[in-house]
Design an enzyme around this catalytic site. Structure first.
Site, PDB file in Angstrom:
ATOM      1  N   ARG A  28     -22.376  52.386 -48.089  1.00  0.00           N
ATOM      2  CA  ARG A  28     -21.557  51.870 -49.196  1.00  0.00           C
ATOM      3  C   ARG A  28     -22.236  52.147 -50.539  1.00  0.00           C
ATOM      4  O   ARG A  28     -21.603  52.600 -51.490  1.00  0.00           O
ATOM      5  CB  ARG A  28     -21.365  50.354 -49.010  1.00  0.00           C
ATOM      6  CG  ARG A  28     -20.309  49.776 -49.920  1.00  0.00           C
ATOM      7  CD  ARG A  28     -20.341  48.279 -49.896  1.00  0.00           C
ATOM      8  NE  ARG A  28     -21.676  47.797 -50.244  1.00  0.00           N
ATOM      9  CZ  ARG A  28     -22.147  46.601 -49.934  1.00  0.00           C
ATOM     10  NH1 ARG A  28     -21.416  45.765 -49.257  1.00  0.00           N
ATOM     11  NH2 ARG A  28     -23.354  46.234 -50.309  1.00  0.00           N
ATOM     12  N   GLU A 140     -21.072  47.097 -30.225  1.00  0.00           N
ATOM     13  CA  GLU A 140     -19.630  47.158 -30.522  1.00  0.00           C
ATOM     14  C   GLU A 140     -19.449  47.068 -32.031  1.00  0.00           C
ATOM     15  O   GLU A 140     -19.944  46.145 -32.671  1.00  0.00           O
ATOM     16  CB  GLU A 140     -18.895  45.993 -29.859  1.00  0.00           C
ATOM     17  CG  GLU A 140     -17.390  46.044 -30.146  1.00  0.00           C
ATOM     18  CD  GLU A 140     -16.669  44.795 -29.652  1.00  0.00           C
ATOM     19  OE1 GLU A 140     -16.031  44.863 -28.606  1.00  0.00           O
ATOM     20  OE2 GLU A 140     -16.745  43.750 -30.336  1.00  0.00           O
ATOM     21  N   GLU A 155      -7.340  32.897 -35.962  1.00  0.00           N
ATOM     22  CA  GLU A 155      -6.874  32.849 -34.578  1.00  0.00           C
ATOM     23  C   GLU A 155      -8.010  32.479 -33.634  1.00  0.00           C
ATOM     24  O   GLU A 155      -7.831  31.699 -32.699  1.00  0.00           O
ATOM     25  CB  GLU A 155      -6.270  34.209 -34.203  1.00  0.00           C
ATOM     26  CG  GLU A 155      -5.440  34.175 -32.946  1.00  0.00           C
ATOM     27  CD  GLU A 155      -6.174  34.742 -31.736  1.00  0.00           C
ATOM     28  OE1 GLU A 155      -5.565  34.825 -30.668  1.00  0.00           O
ATOM     29  OE2 GLU A 155      -7.368  35.105 -31.860  1.00  0.00           O
TER      30      GLU A 155
HETATM   31  P1  0O2 Z   1     -16.500  36.834 -29.623  1.00  0.00           P
HETATM   32  O1  0O2 Z   1     -16.650  35.358 -29.685  1.00  0.00           O
HETATM   33  O2  0O2 Z   1     -15.931  37.395 -30.862  1.00  0.00           O
HETATM   34  O3  0O2 Z   1     -17.759  37.508 -29.220  1.00  0.00           O
HETATM   35  P2  0O2 Z   1     -11.431  41.171 -23.141  1.00  0.00           P
HETATM   36  O4  0O2 Z   1     -11.622  41.758 -21.782  1.00  0.00           O
HETATM   37  O5  0O2 Z   1     -10.176  41.624 -23.829  1.00  0.00           O
HETATM   38  O6  0O2 Z   1     -11.611  39.686 -23.178  1.00  0.00           O
HETATM   39  P3  0O2 Z   1     -13.497  42.971 -24.038  1.00  0.00           P
HETATM   40  O7  0O2 Z   1     -13.223  43.783 -22.830  1.00  0.00           O
HETATM   41  O8  0O2 Z   1     -14.904  42.598 -24.285  1.00  0.00           O
HETATM   42  O9  0O2 Z   1     -12.625  41.644 -24.069  1.00  0.00           O
HETATM   43  O10 0O2 Z   1     -13.051  43.837 -25.245  1.00  0.00           O
HETATM   44  P4  0O2 Z   1     -12.038  43.603 -26.405  1.00  0.00           P
HETATM   45  O11 0O2 Z   1     -10.707  43.160 -25.925  1.00  0.00           O
HETATM   46  O12 0O2 Z   1     -12.084  44.855 -27.156  1.00  0.00           O
HETATM   47  O13 0O2 Z   1     -12.633  42.376 -27.233  1.00  0.00           O
HETATM   48  C1  0O2 Z   1     -13.903  42.376 -27.761  1.00  0.00           C
HETATM   49  C2  0O2 Z   1     -13.951  41.470 -28.969  1.00  0.00           C
HETATM   50  O14 0O2 Z   1     -12.846  41.728 -29.837  1.00  0.00           O
HETATM   51  C3  0O2 Z   1     -13.836  39.991 -28.672  1.00  0.00           C
HETATM   52  O15 0O2 Z   1     -15.070  39.477 -28.273  1.00  0.00           O
HETATM   53  C4  0O2 Z   1     -13.366  39.459 -30.022  1.00  0.00           C
HETATM   54  O16 0O2 Z   1     -14.433  39.418 -30.953  1.00  0.00           O
HETATM   55  C5  0O2 Z   1     -12.410  40.521 -30.459  1.00  0.00           C
HETATM   56  N1  0O2 Z   1     -11.065  40.208 -29.955  1.00  0.00           N
HETATM   57  C6  0O2 Z   1     -10.418  40.801 -28.942  1.00  0.00           C
HETATM   58  N2  0O2 Z   1      -9.193  40.265 -28.779  1.00  0.00           N
HETATM   59  C7  0O2 Z   1      -9.072  39.295 -29.722  1.00  0.00           C
HETATM   60  C8  0O2 Z   1      -8.010  38.391 -30.058  1.00  0.00           C
HETATM   61  O17 0O2 Z   1      -6.934  38.360 -29.457  1.00  0.00           O
HETATM   62  N3  0O2 Z   1      -8.250  37.551 -31.094  1.00  0.00           N
HETATM   63  C9  0O2 Z   1      -9.416  37.540 -31.801  1.00  0.00           C
HETATM   64  N4  0O2 Z   1      -9.553  36.675 -32.804  1.00  0.00           N
HETATM   65  N5  0O2 Z   1     -10.439  38.393 -31.489  1.00  0.00           N
HETATM   66  C10 0O2 Z   1     -10.270  39.247 -30.470  1.00  0.00           C
HETATM   67  P5  0O2 Z   1     -15.144  38.133 -27.450  1.00  0.00           P
HETATM   68  O18 0O2 Z   1     -16.298  38.214 -26.536  1.00  0.00           O
HETATM   69  O19 0O2 Z   1     -13.841  37.854 -26.796  1.00  0.00           O
HETATM   70  O20 0O2 Z   1     -15.374  37.036 -28.515  1.00  0.00           O
END
Ligand code: 0O2
Length: 274
Positions: A28, A140, A155
């Protein structure tokens, strides 16, 4: 796993987050230094809390030994952008870096999740140098606009409050607001040039004002007080008029005056920022 083991396991992830925050903040800065618009507005990062790791492992049936392989967001970096197009520019910046190897991309911007969640995720392999040698780990990176981030933050809090079982009316309102966020991002993109112009003018003005004040301060050391006070009054008058061109012209003229004193070899003075 013992607490000590958790700390050892997570330490390289802390290092990765710290390093990537510095690196993206410098990206940035480089844009700013060149006087160009930066697709990166801000960067934050975190290492997942142990309680969240355990929760995710339990939910997905992941054995503790497989956590590093199967949980991709132990280290997470979030890059916030102003406009939707910037998200893809940031994705390309990451793609072109030699220290980030993209291993997976999830485009929840074009294909939002059922919840209404929108964001662009890239999982990268990232090397950290540790006392025990090089360790490659997954990070990530979530890339999203300010508006998408606002929605996701709200959310996430509501999901936490209702333990994932949102009441129908809350769910409906979140759905409506997700739509509103899409419209907001589209509207902002439509006037992107106007916004970027305004922001650039603001930055240019701030730079010129800082240069002028620095020069005036230096002049006080070498020139007659009355002359400098006159220059300062003139500056305030031009500043109040708010015309950037006149301010720029004044800045250039002041540069000449300062150079004049400089070439007369009067006491050396600092032309850099104080
Ligand atoms: P935190 O508390 O943020 O660390 P999944 O299998 O879908 O549950 P996955 O496979 O790890 O999750 O991958 P995905 O779907 O790409 O989601 C990774 C992260 O993206 C999540 O981490 C959230 O931070 C964010 N995220 C995904 N879906 C949503 C959603 O519907 N709403 C919000 N607010 N954030 C989302 P964590 O570990 O779930 O949570």
């Amino acid at each position: 796993m013992e607490t000590r083991m958790w700390s050892e396991l997570l330490e390289p992830y802390h290092q990765a987050v710290d390093e990537l925050l510095v690196k993206f903040k410098h990206v940035r800065e480089e844009y700013n230094q060149r006087g160009e618009y930066s697709p990166i507005e801000s960067v934050i990062g975190r290492v997942k809390r142990i309680s969240s790791i355990l929760e995710k492992a339990q939910k997905k049936g992941i054995a503790l030994d497989d956590i590093e392989d199967k949980i991709e967001d132990l280290a997470g970096v979030r890059i916030i952008c102003q406009f939707t197009d910037d998200i893809y520019a940031v994705r390309d910046i990451i793609k072109n870096r030699s220290d980030c190897e993209i291993v997976e991309e999830k485009d929840y911007v074009t294909h939002s999740k059922k919840s209404g969640y929108r964001s662009y995720h890239v999982i990268i392999n990232y090397n950290v140098e540790t006392e025990l040698g090089t360790k490659t780990l997954k990070v990530e990176i979530q890339i999203r606009t300010l508006a998408m981030d606002f929605w996701a933050t709200i959310e996430h809090s509501l999901q936490y409050k209702y333990k994932g079982k949102l009441p129908a009316n809350v769910s409906q309102r979140l759905n409506n607001s997700a739509q509103a966020i899409v419209s907001l991002d589209e509207e902002m993109s439509a006037i992107r040039d106007e916004i970027v112009d305004a922001q650039n003018s603001f930055k240019i003005k701030a730079r010129i004002v800082s240069e002028i004040l620095n020069n005036i301060q230096n002049l006080y050391r070498v020139a007659n007080d009355r002359e400098v006070t006159k220059i300062q009054d003139e500056f305030y008058e031009i500043y109040e008029r708010g015309d950037l061109d006149t301010l720029e012209k004044f800045d250039r003229e002041l540069d000449h005056i300062v150079e004049g004193y400089h070439s007369q070899s009067l006491p050396a003075f600092d032309l850099g920022d104080d």
